[in-house]
Design an enzyme around this catalytic site. Structure first.
Site, PDB file in Angstrom:
ATOM      1  N   THR A  27     -26.894  13.186   4.817  1.00 21.13           N
ATOM      2  CA  THR A  27     -26.488  12.367   5.953  1.00 21.13           C
ATOM      3  C   THR A  27     -24.996  12.535   6.262  1.00 21.13           C
ATOM      4  O   THR A  27     -24.165  12.555   5.369  1.00 21.13           O
ATOM      5  CB  THR A  27     -26.801  10.900   5.636  1.00 21.13           C
ATOM      6  OG1 THR A  27     -28.197  10.801   5.380  1.00 21.13           O
ATOM      7  CG2 THR A  27     -26.415   9.991   6.787  1.00 21.13           C
ATOM      8  N   ARG A  76     -42.273   7.599   9.433  1.00 27.29           N
ATOM      9  CA  ARG A  76     -41.295   6.587   9.010  1.00 27.29           C
ATOM     10  C   ARG A  76     -40.000   6.736   9.828  1.00 27.29           C
ATOM     11  O   ARG A  76     -39.477   7.811   9.997  1.00 27.29           O
ATOM     12  CB  ARG A  76     -40.993   6.766   7.534  1.00 27.29           C
ATOM     13  CG  ARG A  76     -39.932   5.817   6.965  1.00 27.29           C
ATOM     14  CD  ARG A  76     -38.588   6.476   6.834  1.00 27.29           C
ATOM     15  NE  ARG A  76     -37.620   5.619   6.152  1.00 27.29           N
ATOM     16  CZ  ARG A  76     -36.323   5.896   6.029  1.00 27.29           C
ATOM     17  NH1 ARG A  76     -35.841   7.010   6.523  1.00 27.29           N
ATOM     18  NH2 ARG A  76     -35.520   5.066   5.423  1.00 27.29           N
ATOM     19  N   GLY A 117     -36.060   5.660  10.009  1.00 27.94           N
ATOM     20  CA  GLY A 117     -34.956   5.110   9.239  1.00 27.94           C
ATOM     21  C   GLY A 117     -34.005   4.331  10.129  1.00 27.94           C
ATOM     22  O   GLY A 117     -34.246   4.121  11.320  1.00 27.94           O
ATOM     23  N   ASP A 118     -32.903   3.929   9.519  1.00 22.95           N
ATOM     24  CA  ASP A 118     -31.912   3.141  10.257  1.00 22.95           C
ATOM     25  C   ASP A 118     -31.048   3.983  11.178  1.00 22.95           C
ATOM     26  O   ASP A 118     -30.488   3.482  12.157  1.00 22.95           O
ATOM     27  CB  ASP A 118     -30.983   2.435   9.262  1.00 22.95           C
ATOM     28  CG  ASP A 118     -30.276   3.450   8.352  1.00 22.95           C
ATOM     29  OD1 ASP A 118     -30.975   4.276   7.726  1.00 22.95           O
ATOM     30  OD2 ASP A 118     -29.039   3.421   8.288  1.00 22.95           O
ATOM     31  N   THR A 139     -24.856   4.906   5.736  1.00 26.84           N
ATOM     32  CA  THR A 139     -25.748   5.775   4.969  1.00 26.84           C
ATOM     33  C   THR A 139     -26.272   4.992   3.771  1.00 26.84           C
ATOM     34  O   THR A 139     -25.573   4.154   3.217  1.00 26.84           O
ATOM     35  CB  THR A 139     -25.017   7.053   4.503  1.00 26.84           C
ATOM     36  OG1 THR A 139     -25.958   7.884   3.801  1.00 26.84           O
ATOM     37  CG2 THR A 139     -23.851   6.747   3.587  1.00 26.84           C
ATOM     38  N   GLY A 140     -27.509   5.269   3.412  1.00 24.50           N
ATOM     39  CA  GLY A 140     -28.116   4.562   2.288  1.00 24.50           C
ATOM     40  C   GLY A 140     -29.569   4.244   2.581  1.00 24.50           C
ATOM     41  O   GLY A 140     -30.179   4.830   3.485  1.00 24.50           O
ATOM     42  N   GLY A 198     -32.307   3.066   4.237  1.00 25.31           N
ATOM     43  CA  GLY A 198     -32.431   2.618   5.616  1.00 25.31           C
ATOM     44  C   GLY A 198     -33.266   1.369   5.817  1.00 25.31           C
ATOM     45  O   GLY A 198     -33.012   0.580   6.725  1.00 25.31           O
TER      46      GLY A 198
HETATM   47  N1  ASP Z   1     -30.077   6.017   5.945  1.00 24.59           N
HETATM   48  C1  ASP Z   1     -30.937   7.199   5.865  1.00 24.59           C
HETATM   49  C2  ASP Z   1     -32.377   6.733   6.008  1.00 24.59           C
HETATM   50  O1  ASP Z   1     -32.743   5.706   5.468  1.00 24.59           O
HETATM   51  C3  ASP Z   1     -30.788   7.996   4.615  1.00 24.59           C
HETATM   52  C4  ASP Z   1     -29.379   8.362   4.201  1.00 24.59           C
HETATM   53  O2  ASP Z   1     -28.424   7.754   4.663  1.00 24.59           O
HETATM   54  O3  ASP Z   1     -29.206   9.261   3.359  1.00 24.59           O
HETATM   55  O4  ASP Z   1     -33.156   7.439   6.607  1.00 24.59           O
END
Ligand code: ASP
Length: 202
Positions: free
Chosen positions: A68, A96, A98-99, A119-120, A122
């Site tokens: 990311t 799916r 994500g955020d 990032t993280g 989601g």
């Molecule tokens: N936030 C992203 C997701 O959940 C993943 C990431 O930030 O690495 O899709």
């Protein structure tokens, strides 16, 4: 968006819009790398849905973080912008979301307060509308950027999620908090000097 009346376009419609705008197209195979394919196989074997830099792949101190990417910026007229790009969680279900593409969850920018890119995990970021939460704490509560960013991440941590965010406010002040072990980050101010860091004491 400047080229349509819309804010968010997904799926085949976004491919058709990109083609109509003359943006180069590639086949899905273009995005498959040996490393990510290996991560996908390992996550599937373990029956886990993971972040691309989880220690399950790299050990406790990841040497390669190529997933990311987020950016926030303030221009010389004070306009704020945020952008986030991701492959999402590894071994996620087909379909799916994500955020990252959800405005207000992983990405937000408002000239009155701040620009945020996250990032993280989601799923947690969507539940608390994290990026908008940072903005709201500033807009409605009068919080400073760093306090707003920290408080928003505390909500994620309380739910069991990990991650981080990068944010900039109207004065160009930065907040780069994270709850993971480290976060690859770089920033540049009006002096033009580029700074980079991974861990807290860098
Ligand atoms: N936030 C992203 C997701 O959940 C993943 C990431 O930030 O690495 O899709």
């Amino acid at each position: 968006m400047e080229q349509t009346d819309h804010v968010l376009i997904a799926g085949g419609g976004s491919d058709r819009l990109a083609a109509a705008l003359g943006i180069p197209q590639v086949e899905p195979d273009y995005y498959i790398t040996a490393e990510r394919a290996q991560q996908q196989r390992l996550a599937a074997q373990l029956g886990k849905v993971t972040l691309d830099h989880d220690s399950v792949y790299n050990g406790p101190a990841p040497t390669d973080k190529s997933g990311t990417v987020g950016a926030v910026a303030r221009d010389d007229r004070g306009h704020l912008a945020a952008a986030t790009s991701t492959g999402g969680m590894t071994n996620k279900r087909v379909g799916r979301c994500g955020d990252t593409p959800i405005i207000g969850a992983g990405t937000w920018a408002d000239d009155a307060t701040c620009a945020v890119s996250a990032t993280g995990h989601g799923e947690y970021f969507i539940r608390v509308a994290l990026a908008h939460d940072v903005h709201a704490r500033m807009a409605y509560g009068g919080a400073a950027l760093q306090d707003a960013a920290n408080a928003a991440l505390v909500r994620i941590a309380a739910m069991g999620g990990t991650g981080g965010l990068i944010a900039i406010d109207t004065e160009g002040r930065l907040a780069l908090p994270y709850t993971s072990e480290g976060m690859y980050r770089a920033w540049v101010g009006a002096d033009g000097q580029v700074r980079v860091a991974i861990y807290a004491d860098d």
